[in-house]
Design a protein around this motif. Structure first.
Motif, PDB file in Angstrom:
ATOM      1  N   ARG A 129       0.863  -1.188   0.000  1.00 10.58           N
ATOM      2  CA  ARG A 129       0.000   0.000   0.000  1.00 10.58           C
ATOM      3  C   ARG A 129       0.892   1.228   0.000  1.00 10.58           C
ATOM      4  O   ARG A 129       1.875   1.288   0.734  1.00 10.58           O
ATOM      5  CB  ARG A 129      -0.898  -0.022   1.237  1.00 10.58           C
TER       6      ARG A 129
ATOM      7  N   THR B 207      -6.365  -1.926  -6.142  1.00  9.22           N
ATOM      8  CA  THR B 207      -7.519  -1.091  -5.828  1.00  9.22           C
ATOM      9  C   THR B 207      -7.050   0.306  -5.462  1.00  9.22           C
ATOM     10  O   THR B 207      -6.077   0.456  -4.711  1.00  9.22           O
ATOM     11  CB  THR B 207      -8.314  -1.671  -4.644  1.00  9.22           C
TER      12      THR B 207
ATOM     13  N   THR C 268      -7.901   3.048  -3.174  1.00 15.54           N
ATOM     14  CA  THR C 268      -8.740   3.114  -1.980  1.00 15.54           C
ATOM     15  C   THR C 268      -8.983   4.533  -1.494  1.00 15.54           C
ATOM     16  O   THR C 268      -9.787   4.742  -0.579  1.00 15.54           O
ATOM     17  CB  THR C 268      -8.108   2.296  -0.845  1.00 15.54           C
TER      18      THR C 268
ATOM     19  N   SER D 235      -3.722   0.271  -3.178  1.00 20.33           N
ATOM     20  CA  SER D 235      -3.574  -0.939  -2.377  1.00 20.33           C
ATOM     21  C   SER D 235      -3.542  -2.129  -3.315  1.00 20.33           C
ATOM     22  O   SER D 235      -4.481  -2.332  -4.089  1.00 20.33           O
ATOM     23  CB  SER D 235      -4.741  -1.072  -1.394  1.00 20.33           C
TER      24      SER D 235
ATOM     25  N   HIS E  37     -14.958  -4.029   7.607  1.00 20.10           N
ATOM     26  CA  HIS E  37     -14.423  -2.786   7.041  1.00 20.10           C
ATOM     27  C   HIS E  37     -15.491  -1.942   6.348  1.00 20.10           C
ATOM     28  O   HIS E  37     -15.182  -0.838   5.909  1.00 20.10           O
ATOM     29  CB  HIS E  37     -13.269  -3.030   6.052  1.00 20.10           C
ATOM     30  N   SER E  38     -16.693  -2.441   6.215  1.00 23.79           N
ATOM     31  CA  SER E  38     -17.735  -1.740   5.466  1.00 23.79           C
ATOM     32  C   SER E  38     -18.835  -1.275   6.410  1.00 23.79           C
ATOM     33  O   SER E  38     -18.917  -1.716   7.561  1.00 23.79           O
ATOM     34  CB  SER E  38     -18.337  -2.671   4.408  1.00 23.79           C
TER      35      SER E  38
END
Length: 465
Positions: free
Chosen positions: A216, A307, A309, A332, A434-435
């Motif tokens: 990351r 991704t 992010t 990431s 995480h959501s």
């Protein structure tokens, strides 16, 4: 009389009777917004650590229970508080290290939550709240399993136990390696259980045997010395947003598969998993197609993924007719098992520099790297864990790969090369870790607690090798 059966029945009864108290304690932990990210109130992380330490002390099983921190290598900072407890093994029994983390992700857009993120709420057999699954449920699975073992066998059992409840896993575990080095004697174990993964589904337990690595970093793309009027200079001067969009688009091919030379793939068989299941578990609506090539699980477990992010750019509300001079993005990448994260990062940096459009100036910062993990499943502990899962869930467990990453496992392998590492968890594919609307399936939690309690009983009955 079958003494072993009697012990296991006692553990089973104790685990079942302890679930209401465990869920109540989990609710108390969920109410603490223990976010370890920069910019958040870290006193809440300290409060969370203190709450966990109290629960551990109340077990009455450990010779020492402490809240400890470690330095962050390469900086003058110190890491977030972790809870460390230990009791020595006796009479040739093995020692087990139980790991989980008490810090949580930020809540994101709170308007997307159906109930307050830090107010535990039960709906349709699920407990909703940030950290309810990832990973305060892992913390409570350990504590509830130890409670059951104590109730069934008494506090004078022979199994050695170390408990390590980390406080900064979601924020990158920056002091993790140093913490291991500082506390190696207290943490050394024959078996390590990392309760931070998931299951095949809400009814079928799983042992995670492979994890992708991750890298990351923050990328900044600059094309102008200052913002300029889009009407006066647009069409002749490249703005940073256009350059960033064109650059990022080179990371994937037309199918959405990663198109970066040097990022490896792992060749391994995967179980059957349908597109219909993917749509259900990921929330992929009709009309939006999956991306990539190969079996769906090979894309998630054994291939790289990239991704974006986060992005720093003028917001819709603050948009003006200007050419942006600089854009920042967070990239990431998930790395296939078998490739080092730093090697993958080098491939990504090389690709981005080679494809920067219009001579855009690139800077790379805030790099984090975590290597992938492949379990050596030849050890006796794997068999014991799978047996305990089968007995608890009443369903044959599955050995799975996971597309996510637990980077610190590489540190555990390096510090304790002789330990057998078991990656377990209480999550299911609908947990939404995480959501918004993260949740814990309560029945899965019951079974996970029983599985771990039965594993502890098996290890307490096992003579040392």
């Amino acid at each position: 009389m079958n003494t072993e059966l009697t012990r296991q029945d006692a553990v089973r009864d104790a685990a079942a009777s302890g679930i209401p108290a465990a869920l109540a304690d989990l609710g108390t932990l969920v109410r603490i917004p223990s976010i370890a990210f920069p910019g958040f109130d870290t006193t809440e992380v300290q409060r969370s650590a203190a709450a966990v330490a109290t629960l551990v002390e109340e077990l009455g099983l450990f010779e020492t229970v402490e809240i400890r921190r470690a330095a962050i290598p390469g900086s003058d900072e110190i890491g977030q508080p972790a809870v460390l407890a230990s009791r020595a093994a006796r009479n040739g029994r093995p020692t087990i290290l139980l790991y989980a983390h008490h810090d949580v992700q930020p809540v994101g857009d709170e308007s997307l939550w159906e109930s307050a993120p830090f107010e535990p709420t039960v709906r349709d057999g699920r407990l909703y709240g940030r950290g309810a699954a990832d990973d305060k449920a892992g913390v409570m699975a350990h504590i509830a399993a130890l409670r059951a073992l104590k109730e069934a066998l008494g506090a004078d059992f022979d199994l050695g136990v170390a408990l390590f409840i980390e406080g900064e896993e979601e924020a990158g575990s920056r002091s993790f390696a140093q913490f291991l080095a500082d506390n190696a004697d207290a943490l050394r174990a024959d078996v390590i259980v990392v309760a931070d993964s998931g299951n095949w589904d809400a009814r079928t337990p799983a042992l995670t045997v492979s994890l992708r690595g991750n890298t990351r970093f923050t990328l900044r793309v600059r094309t102008l010395e200052h913002a300029s009027h889009s009407g006066m200079f647009g069409g002749a001067v490249p703005d940073a947003m256009m350059a960033t969009v064109k650059l990022l688009a080179t990371l994937w091919d037309a199918n959405g598969a990663v198109a970066v030379a040097g990022l490896a793939e792992r060749d391994a068989e995967t179980p059957a998993y349908s597109e219909e299941t993917l749509r259900d578990e990921a929330g992929l609506p009709a009309g939006v197609s999956p991306i990539g090539r190969g079996t769906i699980l090979s894309r998630i477990w054994n291939k790289p993924a990239i991704t974006v992010t986060g992005i720093d750019a003028p917001s819709v509300t603050n948009a003006s007719n200007t050419l942006s001079p600089e854009i920042g993005v967070v990239i990431s990448a998930r790395i296939a098992p078998g490739q080092s994260a730093r090697e993958a990062y080098s491939a990504l940096e090389m690709h981005l520099r080679a494809h920067a459009p219009f001579g855009a100036q690139l800077t790379f910062s805030e790099q984090d790297h975590g290597d992938a993990f492949l379990v050596d499943n030849s050890g006796w502990a794997v068999g014991a864990a799978l047996e305990a899962m089968h007995e608890a869930y009443g369903v044959e467990p599955v050995e799975i790969g996971v597309g996510g990453s637990i980077p610190f496992i590489a540190d555990l392998v390096r510090e304790f090369p002789g330990a057998q590492i078991l990656v377990t968890g209480v999550e299911d594919p609908h947990s939404r870790a995480h959501s918004p609307n993260e949740s814990l399936h309560v029945e899965t939690f019951r079974n996970a607690v029983l599985a771990e309690a039965l594993l502890l009983e098996k290890l307490d009955a096992r003579a040392g090798d």
